[in-house]
Design a protein around this motif. Structure first.
Motif, PDB file in Angstrom:
ATOM      1  N   GLN A  47       0.679  -1.457   0.357  1.00 19.14           N
ATOM      2  CA  GLN A  47      -0.227   0.243  -0.157  1.00 19.14           C
ATOM      3  C   GLN A  47       0.491   1.125   0.214  1.00 19.14           C
ATOM      4  N   ARG A  48       1.669   1.086   0.770  1.00 18.10           N
ATOM      5  CA  ARG A  48       2.564   2.010   1.022  1.00 18.10           C
ATOM      6  C   ARG A  48       3.048   2.446  -0.563  1.00 18.10           C
ATOM      7  N   ALA A  51       1.297   4.067  -3.336  1.00 17.13           N
ATOM      8  CA  ALA A  51       0.874   5.744  -2.305  1.00 17.13           C
ATOM      9  C   ALA A  51       1.843   6.567  -3.396  1.00 17.13           C
ATOM     10  N   ARG A  52       3.090   6.253  -2.637  1.00 14.32           N
ATOM     11  CA  ARG A  52       3.993   7.036  -3.096  1.00 14.32           C
ATOM     12  C   ARG A  52       4.032   7.329  -4.484  1.00 14.32           C
ATOM     13  N   GLN A  58      -1.164   6.784   1.959  1.00 15.09           N
ATOM     14  CA  GLN A  58      -0.886   5.455   1.958  1.00 15.09           C
ATOM     15  C   GLN A  58      -2.901   5.138   2.624  1.00 15.09           C
TER      16      GLN A  58
END
Length: 92
Positions: A47-48, A51-52, A58
């Motif tokens: 997820q992180r 998101a980035r 996130q």
């Protein structure tokens, strides 16, 4: 005791046009959350990381995936496009 006829129970409680619209919105939100998670996992992103890549927090990805965010078409398209895919939808 298992429910034998879900549709009759569903129709008992989703008995007005307004409730049907709301139920359909929730159904679409759930579908979007499941598809986003499947795509993210298939692409190998956490997820992180996703998101980035997308430029979102996130927490936004998490809320979409757990169905607690009423995500817009534009947001889903932005995420999908950032992974090099095209978002398509159909009316049925």
């Amino acid at each position: 005791m298992p429910v034998k006829d879900f549709s009759s129970i569903y129709n008992k409680y989703v008995d007005t046009p307004e409730k049907k619209v709301y139920a359909n919105q929730i159904d679409e939100q759930l579908k979007a959350s499941v598809l986003l998670r499947e795509m993210r996992e298939r692409e190998g992103y956490s997820q992180r990381e996703l998101a980035r890549k997308v430029g979102k927090p996130q927490s936004t990805i998490a809320r979409i995936e757990n169905g607690s965010m009423n995500v817009t078409f534009d947001t889903i398209a932005e995420i999908v496009n950032s992974l090099g895919h095209t978002l398509r939808f159909e009316i049925s």
